[in-house]
Design a protein around this motif. Structure first.
Motif, PDB file in Angstrom:
ATOM      1  N   ALA A   6       0.853  -1.191   0.000  1.00 36.38           N
ATOM      2  CA  ALA A   6       0.000   0.000   0.000  1.00 36.38           C
ATOM      3  C   ALA A   6       0.887   1.238   0.000  1.00 36.38           C
ATOM      4  O   ALA A   6       2.041   1.183   0.385  1.00 36.38           O
ATOM      5  N   TRP A   7       0.318   2.325  -0.449  1.00 34.67           N
ATOM      6  CA  TRP A   7       1.068   3.579  -0.516  1.00 34.67           C
ATOM      7  C   TRP A   7       0.192   4.650   0.105  1.00 34.67           C
ATOM      8  O   TRP A   7      -0.908   4.914  -0.358  1.00 34.67           O
ATOM      9  N   ALA A   8       0.640   5.268   1.161  1.00 34.09           N
ATOM     10  CA  ALA A   8      -0.109   6.403   1.736  1.00 34.09           C
ATOM     11  C   ALA A   8       0.922   7.452   2.105  1.00 34.09           C
ATOM     12  O   ALA A   8       1.809   7.192   2.913  1.00 34.09           O
ATOM     13  N   ALA A   9       0.840   8.608   1.469  1.00 30.40           N
ATOM     14  CA  ALA A   9       1.935   9.564   1.660  1.00 30.40           C
ATOM     15  C   ALA A   9       1.552  10.944   1.176  1.00 30.40           C
ATOM     16  O   ALA A   9       0.454  11.182   0.700  1.00 30.40           O
ATOM     17  N   HIS A  10       2.566  11.850   1.254  1.00 30.28           N
ATOM     18  CA  HIS A  10       2.417  13.229   0.777  1.00 30.28           C
ATOM     19  C   HIS A  10       2.543  13.299  -0.738  1.00 30.28           C
ATOM     20  O   HIS A  10       2.389  14.358  -1.333  1.00 30.28           O
ATOM     21  N   GLY A  11       2.857  12.152  -1.382  1.00 32.86           N
ATOM     22  CA  GLY A  11       3.002  12.104  -2.829  1.00 32.86           C
ATOM     23  C   GLY A  11       2.952  10.665  -3.284  1.00 32.86           C
ATOM     24  O   GLY A  11       2.743   9.747  -2.490  1.00 32.86           O
ATOM     25  N   TYR A  12       3.135  10.471  -4.596  1.00 36.42           N
ATOM     26  CA  TYR A  12       3.077   9.124  -5.153  1.00 36.42           C
ATOM     27  C   TYR A  12       4.193   8.989  -6.185  1.00 36.42           C
ATOM     28  O   TYR A  12       4.371   9.874  -7.028  1.00 36.42           O
ATOM     29  N   ALA A  13       4.967   7.893  -6.118  1.00 40.10           N
ATOM     30  CA  ALA A  13       6.032   7.639  -7.092  1.00 40.10           C
ATOM     31  C   ALA A  13       5.704   6.384  -7.880  1.00 40.10           C
ATOM     32  O   ALA A  13       5.287   5.370  -7.306  1.00 40.10           O
ATOM     33  N   LEU A  14       5.895   6.472  -9.181  1.00 36.75           N
ATOM     34  CA  LEU A  14       5.579   5.357 -10.072  1.00 36.75           C
ATOM     35  C   LEU A  14       6.446   4.142  -9.749  1.00 36.75           C
ATOM     36  O   LEU A  14       5.972   3.023  -9.660  1.00 36.75           O
ATOM     37  N   TRP A  15       7.737   4.368  -9.589  1.00 35.90           N
ATOM     38  CA  TRP A  15       8.664   3.270  -9.257  1.00 35.90           C
ATOM     39  C   TRP A  15       9.546   3.751  -8.100  1.00 35.90           C
ATOM     40  O   TRP A  15      10.205   4.767  -8.206  1.00 35.90           O
ATOM     41  N   GLU A  17      11.186   5.345  -4.791  1.00 33.06           N
ATOM     42  CA  GLU A  17      11.034   6.394  -3.782  1.00 33.06           C
ATOM     43  C   GLU A  17      10.780   7.766  -4.396  1.00 33.06           C
ATOM     44  O   GLU A  17      11.221   8.062  -5.495  1.00 33.06           O
ATOM     45  N   LEU A  18      10.122   8.625  -3.611  1.00 36.46           N
ATOM     46  CA  LEU A  18      10.008  10.041  -3.967  1.00 36.46           C
ATOM     47  C   LEU A  18      11.325  10.733  -3.641  1.00 36.46           C
ATOM     48  O   LEU A  18      11.984  10.399  -2.656  1.00 36.46           O
ATOM     49  N   LYS A  19      11.706  11.706  -4.448  1.00 39.40           N
ATOM     50  CA  LYS A  19      12.935  12.459  -4.183  1.00 39.40           C
ATOM     51  C   LYS A  19      12.794  13.316  -2.920  1.00 39.40           C
ATOM     52  O   LYS A  19      13.720  13.442  -2.122  1.00 39.40           O
ATOM     53  N   TYR A  20      11.614  13.959  -2.757  1.00 41.65           N
ATOM     54  CA  TYR A  20      11.420  14.908  -1.651  1.00 41.65           C
ATOM     55  C   TYR A  20      10.674  14.227  -0.503  1.00 41.65           C
ATOM     56  O   TYR A  20       9.574  13.710  -0.702  1.00 41.65           O
ATOM     57  N   PRO A  21      11.256  14.221   0.701  1.00 41.07           N
ATOM     58  CA  PRO A  21      10.657  13.495   1.826  1.00 41.07           C
ATOM     59  C   PRO A  21       9.478  14.272   2.434  1.00 41.07           C
ATOM     60  O   PRO A  21       9.273  15.444   2.123  1.00 41.07           O
ATOM     61  N   PRO A  22       8.710  13.635   3.318  1.00 43.46           N
ATOM     62  CA  PRO A  22       7.660  14.371   4.033  1.00 43.46           C
ATOM     63  C   PRO A  22       8.293  15.563   4.747  1.00 43.46           C
ATOM     64  O   PRO A  22       9.423  15.480   5.232  1.00 43.46           O
ATOM     65  N   GLY A  23       7.589  16.682   4.782  1.00 44.42           N
ATOM     66  CA  GLY A  23       8.099  17.847   5.496  1.00 44.42           C
ATOM     67  C   GLY A  23       9.113  18.666   4.716  1.00 44.42           C
ATOM     68  O   GLY A  23       9.711  19.596   5.263  1.00 44.42           O
ATOM     69  N   TYR A  87       3.315  15.171  -6.141  1.00 45.04           N
ATOM     70  CA  TYR A  87       3.209  15.579  -4.735  1.00 45.04           C
ATOM     71  C   TYR A  87       1.858  16.255  -4.507  1.00 45.04           C
ATOM     72  O   TYR A  87       1.331  16.920  -5.407  1.00 45.04           O
ATOM     73  N   GLY A  88       1.333  16.116  -3.296  1.00 45.83           N
ATOM     74  CA  GLY A  88       0.019  16.649  -2.996  1.00 45.83           C
ATOM     75  C   GLY A  88      -0.078  18.157  -3.186  1.00 45.83           C
ATOM     76  O   GLY A  88       0.731  18.912  -2.643  1.00 45.83           O
ATOM     77  N   LEU A  89      -1.052  18.607  -3.993  1.00 43.81           N
ATOM     78  CA  LEU A  89      -1.363  20.028  -4.134  1.00 43.81           C
ATOM     79  C   LEU A  89      -2.751  20.249  -3.533  1.00 43.81           C
ATOM     80  O   LEU A  89      -2.865  20.580  -2.365  1.00 43.81           O
TER      81      LEU A  89
END
Length: 592
Positions: A6-15, A17-23, A87-89
């Motif tokens: 499952a994926w629950a986060a401040h953003g979503y990456a296709l493959w 990790e996201l480059k920019y971390p939470p916060g 990333y969440g807008l």
């Protein structure tokens, strides 16, 4: 990360990790303390720069340049220094289900439309229903074909359901524009009914983006005005962006008028697509004084596949041998030397400058995808990756034209009284359709070479409205289109090459590709569970389309050629690798 997680986060990456971390506080490529104010003066980046509507989503008419980007926020927004991420807008949280069959977005409570209304789940659903309805571009229906529906879970939560797992769909639905239910919702006094969406033409859009429409002078210019109360101005994904108080977009009759206006200081920034203009005509006293700066910004964007498109719905273009012969008559190396000042590289396939590009012989995983369709595919698909014919080194135009003659003979075309004719005695006469008279210069060398084969290629310029109409109804032999590239090809390729789209007016399948093999490979591409199987499907598609000779590849550049006014504009030092020209300036530059 597999779809099983499952994926629950401040953003979503296709493959992965996201480059920019939470916060995170801001994207690396912006100046987070860029001053707000001033104005950037631009020219329209559209082929047809005048406009007759404010609704960018309906089929008929032309909306102003940049409107959709500046006025409509989306659930997710991408960054310009990574691919396959959002990333969440409007959304503060995105959750992808473990089975890959749904994605849930929770809206930010502070999200607001320009009229002050909160952005609610009902607005997201309304926007989705409208985009899937009869009055918008069929491309939406194609890219959203695997979306089963949208559920409103509560006032600020929506869930998109998918017909099958597709890693890209969370990014696709996350990137859809969201507009207010109140836009165009008035009752028509004549009929007493609410307007249908195709009648929402000049109603000012009610979006939630950083700009609204300001002063407009039809036929001359439009000004977008920054919303000082823009709800997202302090979000990490928006910090350091939308710095100009006003974005003025001017309209000029043609390229010459545009270039002269730039030299006269009438606007601040222009991107160049003509190698001739760039090499010979970008000069003058404002350049000498340092006010106007001429520069090339190197990017890592996909090259796309700008091509001549051959309409295979029509004979003789329905014959692969004829299409291949037409490609052999194009002398790109001569054109690049004599006409383009050596400024371009030849387009090699669908996915240039990305890991999706086919190379060498097909790998085992590609062969496994292609094997079931072997009897329907050219044998070359199973050999080396496609490379366009060359006329330098050990190759020559003469040898290419001989090979073309042999293919045409095999297809039943022979020279009779100096003209190429088929068994019924009909000559091969084709028309190249363009909305720009300047297109004649580039197509003439190709036409001259075709003449040596006995083929007539006529140049037919028409006005842009008629050109659009003829593309919509596939009423042409050959046209030229600059297809954008992508690092993450997905369902939009069903619009470009799918059998269903071949039969749908106004679809992107201009070549009329109708192949069960292509349909199956695109399905594999969109449903791939691993990066390896995704790339295998992309490369297999690249091979089938390239060796099908539906397109005669043209040329691309790996830089954005831009002129800007250094006395009026300031910019971040480095351009992010995946930035697209003018929009990078609108988003992240600022006024001096």
């Amino acid at each position: 990360m597999g779809l099983s997680n499952a994926w629950a986060a401040h953003g979503y990456a296709l493959w992965g990790e996201l480059k920019y971390p939470p916060g995170f506080t801001h994207f690396d490529y912006v100046n987070p303390s860029a001053p707000k104010g001033g104005e950037i003066r631009l020219v329209s980046n559209l082929r047809n720069s005048t406009f007759d509507k404010y609704n960018p989503f309906t089929l008929r008419g032309s909306a102003p340049a940049y409107l959709a980007n500046l006025m409509f926020d989306t659930l997710l927004t991408g960054s310009l220094d990574e691919t396959g991420a959002g990333y969440g807008l409007l959304a503060e949280d995105v959750s992808a289900a473990p089975d890959g069959l749904s994605v849930t977005f929770r809206l930010r409570p502070q999200a607001r439309f320009h009229n002050g209304d909160p952005v609610l789940a009902a607005d997201v659903k309304h926007s989705f229903d409208i985009l899937m309805g009869p009055h918008t571009s069929p491309a939406y229906k194609t890219i959203l074909e695997d979306v089963a529906g949208l559920d409103v879970l509560d006032e600020r939560t929506v869930r998109y359901r998918f017909k099958k797992p597709n890693r890209e769909l969370p990014l696709t639905v996350g990137g859809l524009p969201v507009f207010s239910r109140a836009w165009g919702n008035e009752i028509d006094p004549k009929t007493g009914e609410r307007k249908t969406f195709d009648q929402v033409v000049m109603d000012l859009p009610i979006g939630s983006g950083p700009y609204r429409i300001g002063p407009v002078r039809f036929g001359r210019d439009i000004t977008y005005v920054r919303d000082p109360d823009y709800w997202a101005r302090d979000l990490p994904v928006r910090r350091g962006t939308a710095n100009f108080d006003r974005v003025l977009v001017k309209i000029y009759r043609d390229n010459t008028a545009r270039l002269e206006a730039l030299k006269a200081g009438e606007f601040d920034l222009m991107r160049f697509f003509s190698a001739g203009d760039w090499a010979r005509r970008v000069n003058g006293k404002r350049f000498d004084s340092g006010e106007l700066v001429k520069t090339e910004f190197t990017h890592r964007l996909p090259t796309g596949f700008q091509s001549y498109v051959l309409n295979t719905r029509r004979p003789p273009l329905d014959d692969l041998r004829v299409r291949q012969a037409l490609g052999l008559a194009m002398d790109y190396e001569w054109m690049n030397r004599q006409m383009f000042y050596g400024a371009y590289q030849r387009v090699q396939g669908l996915f240039g400058n990305t890991v999706c590009s086919a190379q060498g012989l097909p790998a085992a995983e590609e062969v496994a995808l292609l094997q079931p369709w072997r009897s329907q595919l050219p044998s070359e698909v199973f050999g080396p990756a496609f490379a366009p014919p060359r006329t330098d080194g050990e190759s020559s135009l003469r040898a290419n034209l001989r090979a073309a003659q042999a293919l045409l003979r095999e297809a039943g075309w022979t020279v009779q009284a100096g003209e190429l004719r088929n068994e019924r005695g009909e000559p091969m006469s084709l028309t190249y359709l363009d909305s720009n008279e300047a297109g004649a210069r580039v197509v003439t060398p190709w036409a001259r070479n075709l003449e040596k084969l006995g083929i007539t290629l006529q140049f037919r310029p028409v006005d842009f409205a008629l050109y659009q109409q003829r593309l919509r109804t596939f009423d042409f032999d050959i046209i030229s289109i600059a297809f954008g590239g992508t690092h993450n090809p997905g369902a939009e390729y069903a619009d470009l090459f799918g059998s269903q789209a071949a039969k749908t007016e106004d679809s992107g399948n201009l070549a009329g590709v109708s192949s069960p093999a292509v349909d199956a490979i695109i399905t594999q591409m969109t449903s791939a569970r691993t990066q390896q199987s995704f790339q295998a499907a992309c490369r297999a598609l690249d091979r089938v389309i390239s060796h099908g000779h539906y397109l005669v590849p043209q040329w691309s550049a790996t830089t954005h050629r831009m002129v800007y006014n250094a006395w009026r504009l300031a910019r971040p030092e480095v351009m992010p690798p995946y930035a697209a020209g003018e929009t990078w300036a609108i988003d992240t530059w600022w006024a001096k």
